[in-house]
Design an enzyme around this catalytic site. Structure first.
Site, PDB file in Angstrom:
ATOM      1  N   ASN A  89       3.953  -2.705  -7.030  1.00  0.00           N
ATOM      2  CA  ASN A  89       3.507  -2.170  -8.312  1.00  0.00           C
ATOM      3  C   ASN A  89       4.542  -1.286  -8.993  1.00  0.00           C
ATOM      4  O   ASN A  89       4.513  -1.121 -10.205  1.00  0.00           O
ATOM      5  CB  ASN A  89       2.215  -1.370  -8.069  1.00  0.00           C
ATOM      6  CG  ASN A  89       1.866  -0.467  -9.221  1.00  0.00           C
ATOM      7  OD1 ASN A  89       1.377  -0.918 -10.258  1.00  0.00           O
ATOM      8  ND2 ASN A  89       2.125   0.830  -9.064  1.00  0.00           N
ATOM      9  N   TYR A 155      11.962  -4.333 -21.041  1.00  0.00           N
ATOM     10  CA  TYR A 155      10.704  -4.424 -20.303  1.00  0.00           C
ATOM     11  C   TYR A 155      10.178  -5.860 -20.310  1.00  0.00           C
ATOM     12  O   TYR A 155       9.765  -6.389 -19.270  1.00  0.00           O
ATOM     13  CB  TYR A 155       9.669  -3.482 -20.911  1.00  0.00           C
ATOM     14  CG  TYR A 155       8.358  -3.444 -20.177  1.00  0.00           C
ATOM     15  CD1 TYR A 155       8.237  -2.778 -18.958  1.00  0.00           C
ATOM     16  CD2 TYR A 155       7.225  -4.074 -20.687  1.00  0.00           C
ATOM     17  CE1 TYR A 155       7.030  -2.741 -18.276  1.00  0.00           C
ATOM     18  CE2 TYR A 155       6.017  -4.040 -20.020  1.00  0.00           C
ATOM     19  CZ  TYR A 155       5.928  -3.375 -18.815  1.00  0.00           C
ATOM     20  OH  TYR A 155       4.726  -3.346 -18.142  1.00  0.00           O
ATOM     21  N   LYS A 159       9.685  -8.233 -16.981  1.00  0.00           N
ATOM     22  CA  LYS A 159       8.388  -8.747 -16.528  1.00  0.00           C
ATOM     23  C   LYS A 159       8.336 -10.274 -16.547  1.00  0.00           C
ATOM     24  O   LYS A 159       7.633 -10.882 -15.726  1.00  0.00           O
ATOM     25  CB  LYS A 159       7.269  -8.133 -17.364  1.00  0.00           C
ATOM     26  CG  LYS A 159       7.096  -6.631 -17.131  1.00  0.00           C
ATOM     27  CD  LYS A 159       6.878  -6.300 -15.651  1.00  0.00           C
ATOM     28  CE  LYS A 159       6.640  -4.829 -15.414  1.00  0.00           C
ATOM     29  NZ  LYS A 159       6.377  -4.520 -13.984  1.00  0.00           N
ATOM     30  N   THR A 190      -3.175   4.759 -18.233  1.00  0.00           N
ATOM     31  CA  THR A 190      -2.498   5.432 -17.123  1.00  0.00           C
ATOM     32  C   THR A 190      -1.549   6.500 -17.661  1.00  0.00           C
ATOM     33  O   THR A 190      -1.214   6.506 -18.856  1.00  0.00           O
ATOM     34  CB  THR A 190      -1.665   4.432 -16.303  1.00  0.00           C
ATOM     35  OG1 THR A 190      -0.611   3.918 -17.138  1.00  0.00           O
ATOM     36  CG2 THR A 190      -2.522   3.281 -15.785  1.00  0.00           C
TER      37      THR A 190
END
Length: 250
Positions: A89, A155, A159, A190
């Protein structure tokens, strides 16, 4: 809730957000958990697990360091006697900027953590799992691993790479008893999301981009991860499961 009695799990990025939720849920379901994080936040997760009667250890580790990752896996095996589940993660989501404004050093950091780091985790996890002939690995990708996201070039690239690494590794090791899959969340409520909100952007605007019109909770993503780790998903190999409130359906 899936049950993981007598299973041994390693979770990276376990200090907060999705990683902390996964580590706690695995422990609550009977697993013994190695909570891996580059920050001391992983110890907080372990303390919470122990306070609830679970079994866990904290291993501080920078996943960009191959020797450190190998040591974390070795300590997990030494402490608990094996490694059945790995949830990779750990990762970073940078501030928003178009390609022309990106700093080369910042780009290298994102790719090093999100791609190289995940690769190193799989490398050392798989090396142990091959020896025992079984294991389940779940990698955290993103909806940005399925579609393009403007102003997030590093990013998005990282991914997409996670999805590719997952597929290639799944093909390599499925016949040897190791199932490797990925989860692709949409926006999740989060601390990482809070930290990376652009100036003047409220979380409600991010939520409104999703057809479900809200952010996911870490626990919602956790349930998808736990399913992929479980025997309920015993025939699922190389899959990238979108859990994104309909974001990538549009």
């Amino acid at each position: 809730m899936q049950q993981f009695d007598n299973k041994i799990a390693l979770v990276t990025g376990a200090g907060s957000g999705i990683g902390a939720a996964v580590a706690k849920a695995l422990a609550a379901s009977g697993a013994r958990v190695a909570a891996v994080d580059v920050t001391p936040g992983g110890q907080v997760t372990v303390d919470t697990i122990k306070a609830s009667g679970g079994e866990a250890i904290f291993l501080q580790c920078d996943i960009q360091d191959s020797a450190a990752v190998a040591d974390a896996v070795a300590k997990t095996v030494a402490q608990f006697g094996g490694l059945d589940i790995a949830v990779n993660n750990a990762g970073v989501d940078p501030e928003v900027a178009p390609e022309a404004d990106w700093d080369e050093t910042a780009m290298e950091r994102i790719l090093s953590i999100n791609i190289k780091g995940l690769f190193l985790c799989m490398k050392h996890e798989i090396a142990h799992m091959v020896g025992q002939g079984s294991g389940a690995i779940v990698n955290l990708a993103s909806a940005a691993g399925v579609v393009g996201v403007a102003n997030k070039p590093a990013y998005t690239a990282s991914k997409h790479a996670v999805v590719g690494l997952t597929k290639a590794s799944a093909l390599q090791y499925a016949a040897r008893g190791i199932r490797i899959n990925a989860v692709c969340p949409g926006a999740v409520d989060t601390p990482m999301l809070d930290h990376n909100l652009p100036p003047g952007v409220d979380k409600s605007l991010i939520a409104a981009n999703h057809p479900i019109n809200r952010l996911a909770s870490p626990e919602e993503i956790t349930q998808a991860i736990l399913w992929l780790c479980s025997e309920s998903a015993s025939y699922v190999v190389g899959h990238s499961l979108t859990v994104d409130g309909g974001l990538t359906v549009q």
